[in-house]
Design an enzyme around this catalytic site. Structure first.
Site, short mmCIF file in Angstrom:
data_model
loop_
_atom_site.label_atom_id
_atom_site.label_comp_id
_atom_site.label_asym_id
_atom_site.label_seq_id
_atom_site.Cartn_x
_atom_site.Cartn_y
_atom_site.Cartn_z
CG HIS A 1 -64.48 21.91 -15.80
ND1 HIS A 1 -63.26 21.42 -15.41
CD2 HIS A 1 -64.67 21.48 -17.08
CE1 HIS A 1 -62.72 20.72 -16.40
NE2 HIS A 1 -63.56 20.74 -17.42
CB CYS A 2 -65.23 21.70 -9.65
SG CYS A 2 -64.13 23.10 -9.93
#
Length: 345
Positions: A332-333
């Site tokens: 997600h990062c």
């Protein structure tokens, strides 16, 4: 009025940034190659579901073209960090103006301007990406990162005190000011504040408590929560604390929201200390979910099963995320979704 759609809404594409040599990528050739491979694997896992656009520093253009599938759009721009969730724009739509895409340009200062961080080039990427896609740029005076907020698409945002109110980021902010800016930029009408993030995230190279590694909305009535169940890990207490805070927050709001545990893998430590390996840090894409894997067959399979149930009708694909987490984040990062813009009001 601007509104940040849920990650489960239809996407036009996913944005990423290709790694470049420097502190984050690694200090020797082996570490650097592992980093390039990890980012590339995530991009290629997304491709069967939706297009990928990649911001690439001029020094890495040749490598990017060699490693990436030819269908991936390359956008050349100077970079020093490459966590697209944090350096890139937060995309929003305006339901009153069909066809309008907005790009929130938060101030980025390298997660609180630590001495080790190089961030001045990447601080401009949100505007670069927003202008590239023809979005309206929404300038914010708040120091914030996309990993520090999660939304349900219906007006609720998850935040953490230790990020939004970090004196290294926003020394004069309080909850009221932050909530007002979230309302202006992403259309949130309710904020749920969690007191902290995972233990590893408070190390020298952490973000000081990003929410996207501990909790996310699968839907407005379901939250997925990182669950460390081994009492030998300090995050066992953190998981219990956050569950209690979420339960009380939803009760106060009068909402019935299911909180589903996403159990942590069994590995407790690496050569640095207690790990922050989390299945919460996944990316939802069109028809799929790109899930973090940690080389643990049973734990990875259990996470896929929970994610499949939480996101019905989507194919869950696991990508080994250990090299990402070793550098400070997860799937997600390193990604940022660009929502499809409704053309009819």
């Amino acid at each position: 009025m601007w509104r940040m759609p849920s990650e489960t809404a239809q996407h036009t594409r996913t944005w990423m940034a290709f790694p470049r040599e420097g502190f984050t990528l690694g200090s020797d050739e082996s570490e650097r190659e592992a980093g390039y491979a990890a980012w590339t694997a995530v991009a290629h896992a997304i491709l069967p579901f939706e297009p990928v656009s990649m911001v690439v520093d001029p020094t890495e253009i040749a490598r990017a073209r060699r490693m990436l599938d030819s269908s991936i759009e390359i956008v050349e721009a100077p970079l020093d960090e490459f966590w697209m969730r944090d350096i890139g724009p937060t995309f929003v739509v305006d339901d009153e103006r069909p066809g309008t895409l907005g790009a929130v340009d938060w101030i980025f200062n390298g997660w609180g301007a630590p001495a080790w961080a190089e961030w001045t080039k990447s601080a401009h990427i949100a505007r670069v990406v927003g202008e590239h896609v023809g979005a309206e740029i929404i300038s914010s005076t708040l120091v914030a990162e996309g990993g520090g907020l999660q939304v349900d698409g219906a007006g609720t945002v998850l935040l953490t005190d230790t990020v939004q109110l970090d004196p290294r980021r926003n020394p004069f902010a309080d909850r009221f000011r932050v909530e007002a800016e979230m309302n202006r930029t992403i259309g949130s009408s309710q904020a749920i504040w969690l007191s902290r993030g995972l233990t590893r995230d408070y190390d020298e190279f952490g973000t000081n408590g990003h929410v996207d590694i501990v909790a996310t909305f699968a839907s407005p009535d379901r939250v997925l929560l990182h669950a460390q169940r081994d009492p030998a890990h300090p995050d066992a207490e953190v998981s219990a604390l956050l569950r209690g805070e979420l339960e009380r927050a939803f009760e106060t709001l009068g909402r019935s929201v299911e909180i589903t545990d996403l159990p942590a893998p069994s590995t407790l430590r690496d050569d640095v200390g207690f790990v922050d390996w989390s299945y919460v840090n996944h990316l939802v894409v069109n028809g799929g979910v790109i899930a973090c894997g940690f080389g643990e067959v049973e734990a990875d399979a259990q996470a896929r099963a929970i994610l499949s149930d939480a996101y019905p009708g989507r194919t869950v694909v696991t990508v080994d995320a250990r090299e990402l987490f070793a550098r400070g984040g997860g799937i997600h990062c390193i990604t940022q979704q660009q929502p499809a813009v409704p053309l009819v009001a």
